[in-house]
Design a protein around this motif. Sequence first.
Motif, PDB file in Angstrom:
ATOM      1  N   SER A  93       0.822  -1.205   0.000  1.00 38.55           N
ATOM      2  CA  SER A  93       0.000   0.000   0.000  1.00 38.55           C
ATOM      3  C   SER A  93       0.854   1.253   0.000  1.00 38.55           C
ATOM      4  O   SER A  93       2.016   1.238   0.412  1.00 38.55           O
ATOM      5  CB  SER A  93      -0.923   0.026   1.230  1.00 38.55           C
ATOM      6  N   SER A  95       0.017   5.658   0.644  1.00 38.55           N
ATOM      7  CA  SER A  95      -0.961   6.722   0.849  1.00 38.55           C
ATOM      8  C   SER A  95      -0.220   8.033   1.039  1.00 38.55           C
ATOM      9  O   SER A  95       0.925   8.059   1.505  1.00 38.55           O
ATOM     10  CB  SER A  95      -1.837   6.433   2.070  1.00 38.55           C
ATOM     11  N   ARG A  97      -0.455  12.251   2.297  1.00 43.53           N
ATOM     12  CA  ARG A  97      -1.155  13.291   3.039  1.00 43.53           C
ATOM     13  C   ARG A  97      -0.356  14.578   2.928  1.00 43.53           C
ATOM     14  O   ARG A  97       0.884  14.558   2.874  1.00 43.53           O
ATOM     15  CB  ARG A  97      -1.324  12.896   4.511  1.00 43.53           C
TER      16      ARG A  97
END
Length: 491
Positions: A93, A95, A97
């Motif tokens: 994974s 991600s 931000r």
Amino acid sequence: MTTKLSAAALPAITTASTPAYNRGTLRAGIVHFGVGNFHRAHQAVYLDDLFATGAGHDWALIGAGVREADEAMRQKLRQQDWLTTVVEQEADSSSARVTGPMIDYLKPGDSDAVIERLTDPAIRIVSLTITEGGYYIDPASQTFDPAHPDIAWDAANMAAPKTAFGLILAGLIRRRDLGIRPFTVMSCDNIPGNGHVTENAVAGLAALIDPALAQWVKANVAFPNGMVDRITPATSPREIALLAETFGIEDNWPVFCESFRQWVLEDNFPAGRPALEKVGVQFVADVAPYEHMKIRILNGGHATIAYPAGLMDIHFVHEAMEHPLVAAFLRKVEEDEIIPIVPPVPDTDLNAYFALCEKRFANPKIGDTVRRLALDGSNRQPKFIIPSALERSQRQQSVNGLSLVSALWCRYCYGTTDSGAVIEPNDPSWDRLTAQAQKAKVDPRAWLEMADIYGELAHSPAFIAAFSKALKTLWEIGTKATLERYLADQL
């Protein structure tokens, strides 16, 4: 199509989370020295999480620096309104931000502006991530070195200090003279007893100016100890391009890191602190067991794999962990020599902690480099490896594995890999290390003559013998065969 990171562009970013709070409501409460990747992936992320809860908006960050390189970071962050994209990478994974707890960055070299900001009563914490080598510590004694030229300069020029400690002390003096409560000084660096080390630096500099000032610092300024942890490699064009390709964001200096993070702090903040316990920070009475575990097992583990991997021309850390000899070497050194002498840690299984470290090291998405792990061994070995070896020597226990780690470092500092490839300078003391490594090829004891690094360990007959044998073997048969011999208990 990509979006250039800025405050105005935040509404257009849909591939990453963005600050869940109004940055216009933030007010400064922390000045931070050393705005590098680790700080932006760690302390700044915790504050970003806290601000998202609606709490702590008077604890925003102001950056500060003392090196020429800090100005480059300042300019890159200024162009994007002090925002940073943090990309968390795991094997399965990724991600992203955008974090926004920083609201300003003071110009490096402008000591007047820095001291003025440090005098502001709203600033209640001054924090640091200036690397292990930034604390003016004598490697062998692990105590503050008041004779360092930078410290001597500041002692004679407190109106325009050049070091973080000089600026901090100048700010404290100004606050004292104006009757303003001192701020707390919080180290976020990977150093055993980092609060004590920071206190020794600030008070040690003060003692050169006035012993009474040093006593005032010790009596009135808080220096909490803390343990910090998150694997955060350096940013290269690779990460900048990957962010643009994967998430469509153009960031001048993004941070890539693992998802794991940990922060353990002593709750010693007389001037107040943000409610970081709301976002996962552990506040404890004594950080020492946690930092001892982390520095010996995780940082010691990094040092264990760095030099054999470097000598075998392995580029990435996860590739080192995929090499059966390197992975087995790490496990044997940890299980045989490091973990057995790490004191118990509350609610922690040390073997499970090491297993987690192995998994983290093997993360293929991080892109952490062997060269980064091998950086600055002259400062890191005395903190991460030599203390374990000394403790085992004093107990008259085997140091075969740890002496091999040290011999691999020596062989690495010779400046060529086993294939003959040149190792570019990778330590502030590279010239000195290379000269000693060249002497040690003939006489291994020459490496241990660096008393400022090895200290008492250099006089241990068992360590001398094991180190000498390991280094001679490395030169005779190479890294791969030496590891095989060690793993077969034949070294």
